[in-house]
Design a protein around this motif. Sequence first.
Motif, short mmCIF file in Angstrom:
data_model
loop_
_atom_site.label_atom_id
_atom_site.label_comp_id
_atom_site.label_asym_id
_atom_site.label_seq_id
_atom_site.Cartn_x
_atom_site.Cartn_y
_atom_site.Cartn_z
N THR A 69 45.05 -46.93 -10.34
CA THR A 69 44.28 -47.84 -9.38
C THR A 69 45.51 -48.39 -8.62
N GLN A 70 45.80 -48.18 -7.30
CA GLN A 70 46.92 -48.58 -6.80
C GLN A 70 46.39 -49.85 -5.72
N LEU A 71 47.09 -50.90 -6.03
CA LEU A 71 47.18 -52.23 -5.10
C LEU A 71 48.21 -52.57 -4.12
N ARG A 72 48.06 -52.66 -3.09
CA ARG A 72 49.17 -53.08 -2.04
C ARG A 72 49.17 -54.50 -1.90
N MET A 73 50.24 -55.11 -2.28
CA MET A 73 50.40 -56.70 -2.39
C MET A 73 51.19 -56.94 -0.88
N VAL A 74 50.75 -57.80 -0.28
CA VAL A 74 51.47 -58.36 1.01
C VAL A 74 51.19 -59.87 1.05
N ASP A 75 52.27 -60.67 1.07
CA ASP A 75 52.55 -62.14 1.04
C ASP A 75 51.80 -62.54 -0.34
N GLY A 76 51.83 -62.00 -1.49
CA GLY A 76 51.48 -62.15 -2.63
C GLY A 76 50.01 -62.10 -2.78
N ARG A 77 49.25 -61.08 -2.12
CA ARG A 77 47.92 -61.13 -2.21
C ARG A 77 47.55 -59.76 -2.06
N VAL A 78 46.43 -59.27 -2.57
CA VAL A 78 46.03 -57.92 -2.56
C VAL A 78 45.11 -57.54 -1.03
N ALA A 79 46.10 -56.64 -0.53
CA ALA A 79 45.62 -56.32 0.85
C ALA A 79 44.75 -54.89 1.00
N GLU A 80 44.86 -54.17 -0.10
CA GLU A 80 44.40 -52.87 0.16
C GLU A 80 44.38 -52.27 -1.60
N VAL A 81 43.36 -51.55 -1.61
CA VAL A 81 43.09 -51.02 -2.98
C VAL A 81 42.97 -49.26 -2.66
N ALA A 82 43.48 -48.49 -3.51
CA ALA A 82 43.26 -47.17 -3.33
C ALA A 82 43.30 -46.46 -4.84
N TYR A 83 42.84 -45.38 -4.99
CA TYR A 83 42.87 -44.46 -6.22
C TYR A 83 43.49 -43.28 -6.16
N ALA A 84 44.13 -42.70 -7.11
CA ALA A 84 44.65 -41.54 -7.08
C ALA A 84 44.61 -41.03 -8.52
N GLY A 85 44.48 -39.73 -8.70
CA GLY A 85 44.38 -39.02 -10.05
C GLY A 85 43.13 -38.24 -10.24
N ASP A 86 43.10 -37.60 -11.38
CA ASP A 86 41.68 -36.70 -11.49
C ASP A 86 40.75 -37.73 -12.27
N ASN A 87 40.14 -38.68 -11.23
CA ASN A 87 39.39 -39.74 -11.77
C ASN A 87 37.89 -39.56 -11.46
N ASN A 88 37.36 -38.48 -11.17
CA ASN A 88 35.98 -38.16 -10.96
C ASN A 88 35.33 -37.88 -12.37
N THR A 89 34.13 -38.19 -12.36
CA THR A 89 33.27 -37.71 -13.63
C THR A 89 32.18 -36.74 -12.94
N PRO A 90 31.57 -35.88 -13.70
CA PRO A 90 30.56 -34.99 -13.06
C PRO A 90 29.53 -35.69 -12.19
N ASN A 91 29.18 -36.86 -12.26
CA ASN A 91 28.19 -37.50 -11.43
C ASN A 91 28.87 -38.49 -10.52
#
Length: 121
Positions: A69-91
């Motif tokens: 789980t990747q969070l972009r911090m800008v000026d000390g606050r969360v500005a964006e959230v993204a995911y990377a990896g083998d993170n899906n389940t079958p459903n």
Amino acid sequence: MIGLSEADVRMCAGFPSATADAGGSGQIWTYQRTVQRGNLNVVIPTLAAGAIPTVGGSLNVNPGGYCNTQLRMVDGRVAEVAYAGDNNTPNNRDALCVSTVDACVAYARQHRQVRTGATSR
């Protein structure tokens, strides 16, 4: 999670596994999660009957995976959230990443109620 402060994120998600300077775009915080679930392994025995080719193999259902789980911090606050990896389940897509976000959303809701004096019933 958008708008949470760095302190809020540390409270609800813990300290990041890694950080990277993104220059003028702030910092990127990464939360790594590895999930090792109970697997169902089915082995199909090898069968050969005369001229019929050999048939066999295995099936692995619901293997583990990992999520960043990747969070972009800008000026000390969360500005964006993204995911990377083998993170899906079958459903579900990105299902292995949900726990980090869910914990922070619950934290934000709880603290918003405390700040405004509201209570949930």
